[in-house]
Design a protein around this motif. Structure first.
Motif, PDB file in Angstrom:
ATOM      1  N   UNK A 496       0.097  44.027   7.044  1.00  0.00           N
ATOM      2  CA  UNK A 496       1.171  44.750   7.740  1.00  0.00           C
ATOM      3  C   UNK A 496       1.031  46.221   7.384  1.00  0.00           C
ATOM      4  N   UNK A 497       0.766  47.034   8.368  1.00  0.00           N
ATOM      5  CA  UNK A 497       0.537  48.465   8.150  1.00  0.00           C
ATOM      6  C   UNK A 497       1.533  49.245   8.989  1.00  0.00           C
ATOM      7  N   UNK A 498       2.314  50.076   8.335  1.00  0.00           N
ATOM      8  CA  UNK A 498       3.317  50.875   9.041  1.00  0.00           C
ATOM      9  C   UNK A 498       2.719  52.239   9.395  1.00  0.00           C
ATOM     10  N   UNK A 549       5.640  52.314  14.087  1.00  0.00           N
ATOM     11  CA  UNK A 549       5.032  51.078  14.572  1.00  0.00           C
ATOM     12  C   UNK A 549       4.653  50.217  13.377  1.00  0.00           C
ATOM     13  N   UNK A 550       4.625  48.904  13.592  1.00  0.00           N
ATOM     14  CA  UNK A 550       4.085  47.970  12.602  1.00  0.00           C
ATOM     15  C   UNK A 550       2.827  47.348  13.191  1.00  0.00           C
ATOM     16  N   UNK A 551       1.701  47.559  12.514  1.00  0.00           N
ATOM     17  CA  UNK A 551       0.412  47.011  12.941  1.00  0.00           C
ATOM     18  C   UNK A 551       0.128  45.782  12.087  1.00  0.00           C
ATOM     19  N   UNK A 564      -9.928  52.279   9.189  1.00  0.00           N
ATOM     20  CA  UNK A 564     -10.307  52.742  10.525  1.00  0.00           C
ATOM     21  C   UNK A 564      -9.265  53.726  11.061  1.00  0.00           C
ATOM     22  N   UNK A 565      -7.996  53.403  10.855  1.00  0.00           N
ATOM     23  CA  UNK A 565      -6.947  54.312  11.319  1.00  0.00           C
ATOM     24  C   UNK A 565      -6.992  55.640  10.564  1.00  0.00           C
ATOM     25  N   UNK A 566      -7.160  55.570   9.260  1.00  0.00           N
ATOM     26  CA  UNK A 566      -7.203  56.811   8.476  1.00  0.00           C
ATOM     27  C   UNK A 566      -8.376  57.694   8.892  1.00  0.00           C
ATOM     28  N   UNK A 573       0.069  63.866  13.229  1.00  0.00           N
ATOM     29  CA  UNK A 573       1.062  63.918  12.145  1.00  0.00           C
ATOM     30  C   UNK A 573       1.706  62.536  11.985  1.00  0.00           C
ATOM     31  N   UNK A 574       1.037  61.686  11.222  1.00  0.00           N
ATOM     32  CA  UNK A 574       1.550  60.339  10.948  1.00  0.00           C
ATOM     33  C   UNK A 574       1.279  59.985   9.493  1.00  0.00           C
ATOM     34  N   UNK A 575       2.072  59.076   8.980  1.00  0.00           N
ATOM     35  CA  UNK A 575       1.862  58.503   7.649  1.00  0.00           C
ATOM     36  C   UNK A 575       1.503  57.032   7.840  1.00  0.00           C
ATOM     37  N   UNK A 576       0.432  56.601   7.191  1.00  0.00           N
ATOM     38  CA  UNK A 576      -0.051  55.220   7.315  1.00  0.00           C
ATOM     39  C   UNK A 576       0.163  54.528   5.975  1.00  0.00           C
ATOM     40  N   UNK A 577       0.917  53.417   5.955  1.00  0.00           N
ATOM     41  CA  UNK A 577       1.303  52.772   4.704  1.00  0.00           C
ATOM     42  C   UNK A 577       1.097  51.261   4.794  1.00  0.00           C
ATOM     43  N   UNK A 578       0.422  50.702   3.789  1.00  0.00           N
ATOM     44  CA  UNK A 578       0.294  49.242   3.687  1.00  0.00           C
ATOM     45  C   UNK A 578       1.599  48.679   3.144  1.00  0.00           C
ATOM     46  N   UNK A 579       2.267  47.833   3.930  1.00  0.00           N
ATOM     47  CA  UNK A 579       3.533  47.234   3.496  1.00  0.00           C
ATOM     48  C   UNK A 579       3.425  45.706   3.446  1.00  0.00           C
TER      49      UNK A 579
END
Length: 816
Positions: A496-498, A549-551, A564-566, A573-579
């Motif tokens: 789950x990646x936000x 979004x939740x991926x 890949x997203x990073x 301008x986004x923050x990508x976080x493993x949740x």
């Protein structure tokens, strides 16, 4: 004088056969400013004492392709460089001592034919004719590959190094890298010191390649990347010269953990013992160079005893050399290749699990292609370093796992076989609940996942076979529950990646092929594509808010998909976080799923309020949850996301309510058997970076009418030029044989491909598979107008073929 440049395009750290191969192939691509640094002498770590077996047949199509390339390269290397490689195609024989092993090697032989490898199944008598010294009393069969061979490992490496030098590479011995300079997600250079300490310096570089072998873990840490591997002791003996012994094929007897190689009138006997001896846990001496480890004859004796019975002349021959040297092993017995996920210019080629010689040519070629082009030349998911989870660099974990992985090279490679060591590291919030109900667990990316549920009185453990395993009927019952009633299973391990920020919509629309400018609560099934429209990720994306979004990704590719997203984030301008660990996920699926949801929540689960492809926040029992109406099994259902603190309560509430409906707990095997009936693709098997999204039958998930996205041009080109291949669903007409993957597909009697995945369709009543069929210029009717068979262990079995899902082709069941 070290005479090293101050600047290089690439610095390769490590001068074993793999490092030399990377340098060779980069210079072959025309790269200049290639520098290879070896701390001692070339080959002095592991390469020099390798057995030098060069086999083509590996477990998958691409690994076989790379091994095949290696033997072809080594056949030509001596003529190119003038260095004698000792390479000879003496052939190889693998023999089986059981019916189970016979099925394994015959399935491998069928697979090899699909990959273009010359192979022959042979009887015990034919084995004896090709290897006269073998005792065949209990041999059940053999497989012969005439083009397999053997070579001199050190000279192969030196030939590759010479080839690299001839094209301008700088290859320097006795230069140790002491530090790697970093800035953000990039290395900027390496510090080095000469072996005698007299000279030191710095090389500025655009990138590095970690080819440090059993030092790869340590060099990785220096570069800020995770390279999980562990050295183990590896044993072989060499006999005294045996009078009259001539060149023989390489012989493998995996049931006795042994391999045999004739070399200059002597026999080399090597072992892959079931429980190995990890080594170097406290670090490897700085002076290590061409070193041997202490003998341990007691450890090797059981292998030797069996070998003297198998090849009686061994009992008469004296032992000239008892050798023990270290080799590096990875947690899953596959080597590490590719761009490290933590950094943007650190490449890895290490951890070759005692098959470095046969792998090095292909691995060096593939990595050089990747480095040169910026994209994988073909699917390398089996060995891509990004498959490794951060925790797998833990030394305690590695030591325990390495004690098993060496032996697994020659163990029976049963379908669904689970690792026995280093278990229980990652557990979902429902683990103990599932265990208490008979859950039998498998491990994926460290996650303990309930794969099936044992009945009362049944042993809650696997009993492996190539035939129907002991869980076959259990999975059939779970499958039936989901198709006719309701089942519940744990999906918490899925990534789950936000993705959140003011540019979230624009970023998602650039990185993915779908249309993400959708209402809040809408779920989009989608792919991330590369520039060739190959599939880099297969995900569902839920719009959580105007800016978030939740991926959701497969468990095994969470890190790769996040990376890949990073790497494609650019200036968005986004923050990508493993949740992933923040929420547990239970899937409730089947015709009575809505009925169960109504029992546990006051919310509205009707089509009007919560249609397929939408999410909503709900009350669940006395807690809160979020439900996503999607499915991977082809039935009405919801995935229920609940924060980890309320997960236990959610499970108990659903389980108790489900008893009145006859709800069944289900596992991951059920999910696989259901999805294959529905024709849903499995990432890493049916869809990979080399499979075009349109040829995979996923054009519906790509929206070319939106703004530019990665792979858009390649999608439009394919629409113009037409498909070269189509992914076809197959079902065997005979309900008895089983399919796993890699079985050859025959169209009108000719091999045209192989199954990318396989499982049993319990509802449809036969084994099923997916696989690509070449079809340039053909219409769908042409593809389906042929006769199809699947080669199962050398027997051709008729198969029905379909381009639409054989189960519920119009997806009416998921939308009721």
């Amino acid at each position: 004088m070290a005479d090293l440049p101050n600047k290089a395009r690439v610095v390769i750290i490590g001068g074993g056969v793999v490092g030399c191969s990377v340098a060779y192939h980069l210079t072959k691509k025309g790269w200049k400013d290639v520098v290879l640094l070896e701390r001692k002498q070339l080959t002095s770590g592991t390469t020099w004492h390798a057995a030098g077996l060069i086999a083509q047949l590996r477990a998958t199509a691409n690994m076989t392709k790379l091994a095949k390339y290696s033997q072809e390269l080594y056949g030509d290397l001596e003529a190119e460089t003038g260095v004698a490689t000792g390479f000879k195609r003496c052939g190889s024989i693998t023999v089986a001592l059981t019916e189970e092993r016979k099925e394994e090697i015959f399935r491998q032989a069928a697979m090899a034919r699909a990959f273009g490898v010359e192979v022959e199944e042979i009887s015990p008598a034919e084995v004896k004719a090709k290897y006269e010294h073998l005792n065949i009393d209990d041999v059940t069969a053999g497989v012969y590959l005439p083009l397999d061979g053997q070579g001199d490992p050190a000279n192969i490496a030196l030939a590759l190094a010479k080839g690299a030098r001839q094209r301008g590479a700088v290859v320097k011995e006795r230069i140790k890298v002491t530090n790697i300079a970093k800035q953000g997600r990039k290395v900027t250079g390496v510090d080095w010191i000469s072996d005698d300490g007299a000279e030191q310096g710095h090389i500025e570089c655009d990138m590095i390649v970690n080819c440090a072998g059993m030092w790869g873990h340590e060099v990785g840490r220096m570069a800020g990347v995770n390279v999980p591997l562990q050295a183990c002791e590896h044993f072989y003996i060499v006999t005294e010269a045996i009078q009259g012994l001539t060149q023989m094929p390489v012989l493998r007897v995996p049931d006795e953990c042994a391999y045999y190689k004739e070399d200059a009138g002597k026999i080399l006997l090597g072992a892959f013992e079931p429980k190995s001896k990890p080594w170097g846990m406290n670090g490897i001496s700085d002076s290590f160079e061409f070193d041997q480890l202490p003998e341990d004859f007691d450890h090797f004796e059981p292998i030797l005893e069996a070998a003297c019975n198998r090849v009686p002349m061994l009992g008469e021959a004296g032992i000239h050399t008892f050798f023990n040297g270290p080799e590096s092993f990875t947690p899953d017995d596959a080597y590490h290749l590719g761009l490290a996920p933590e950094m943007d210019n650190v490449w890895v080629a290490a951890g070759f699990n005692s098959i470095g010689i046969q792998s090095a040519g292909g691995a060096g070629m593939a990595l050089a292609e990747w480095m040169d082009d910026g994209e994988k030349p073909f699917d390398l998911g089996d060995v891509d370093i990004s498959r490794m989870q951060p925790f797998q660099g833990n030394k305690s974990y590695l030591v325990e796992r390495a004690s098993e992985t060496l032996g697994l090279l020659y163990a029976d490679h049963f379908p669904y076989r689970q690792k026995a060591t280093s278990r229980g590291v990652r557990r979902t919030p429902f683990h103990e609940h599932l265990k208490g109900q008979g859950g039998v667990f498998g491990e994926l990316a460290g996650w303990e996942r309930a794969n099936w549920f044992a009945r009362d009185g049944q042993k809650a453990e696997y009993e492996y076979s190539w035939k129907r395993q002991n869980f076959f009927d259990n999975v059939a019952e779970e499958h039936n529950a989901v198709r006719t009633n309701v089942g519940m299973y744990d999906m918490s391990s899925f990534g789950k990646i936000r993705v959140e920020g003011p540019d979230a919509v624009a970023f998602m629309n650039y990185v993915g092929g779908g249309q993400y400018d959708v209402p809040v609560g809408k779920i989009v099934y989608t792919q991330f594509l590369n520039s060739r429209a190959g599939i880099e990720a297969d995900v569902t994306v839920t719009r959580m808010s105007e800016t978030a979004y939740l991926v959701v990704t497969p468990a095994a590719t969470r890190l790769a998909d996040e990376t890949w997203m990073r790497r494609n984030q650019g200036n968005f301008n986004v923050v990508i976080t493993d949740v992933t660990a923040g929420e547990g996920v239970l899937a409730v699926m089947g015709p009575k799923a809505r009925e169960l949801m109504n029992l546990v929540s006051p919310n509205d689960f009707s089509n009007a309020a919560n249609p397929f492809g939408t999410a909503q926040e709900i009350e669940l029992g006395m807690g809160l949850a979020r439900v996503h109406r999607v499915t991977y099994v082809g039935e009405l259902g919801w995935e229920i996301y609940v924060s980890s603190d309320m997960a236990g309560h959610a499970f108990e509430t659903l389980y108790e309510a489900g008893q009145d409906l006859g709800m069944k707990l289900c596992g991951m095997h059920m999910m696989d058997t259901c999805r294959i009936e529905k024709g849903f693709r499995h990432f890493g098997h049916d869809i990979t970076s080399e499979d075009h999204v349109l040829e995979a039958g996923l054009g519906f998930a790509v929206k070319t009418d939106k703004a530019d996205f990665i792979g858009r041009d390649a999608v439009l080109r394919k629409k113009e030029t037409g498909l070269q291949n189509r992914l076809v669903q197959f079902k065997l007409t005979d309900p008895e044989p089983l399919l796993y993957h890699n079985e050859p597909i025959l169209r009108d009697g000719e091999i045209v491909g192989f199954l990318s995945s396989g499982a049993y369709g319990h509802h449809l009543g036969g084994a099923m598979g997916l696989g690509y069929v070449p079809c340039p210029g053909e219409k769908p009717a042409d593809v389906l107008g042929s006769t199809y068979e699947i080669d199962v262990m050398g027997t051709r079995v008729k198969a029905e073929a379909s381009l639409k899902p054989m189960y519920d082709p119009k997806s009416e069941r998921v939308k009721v």
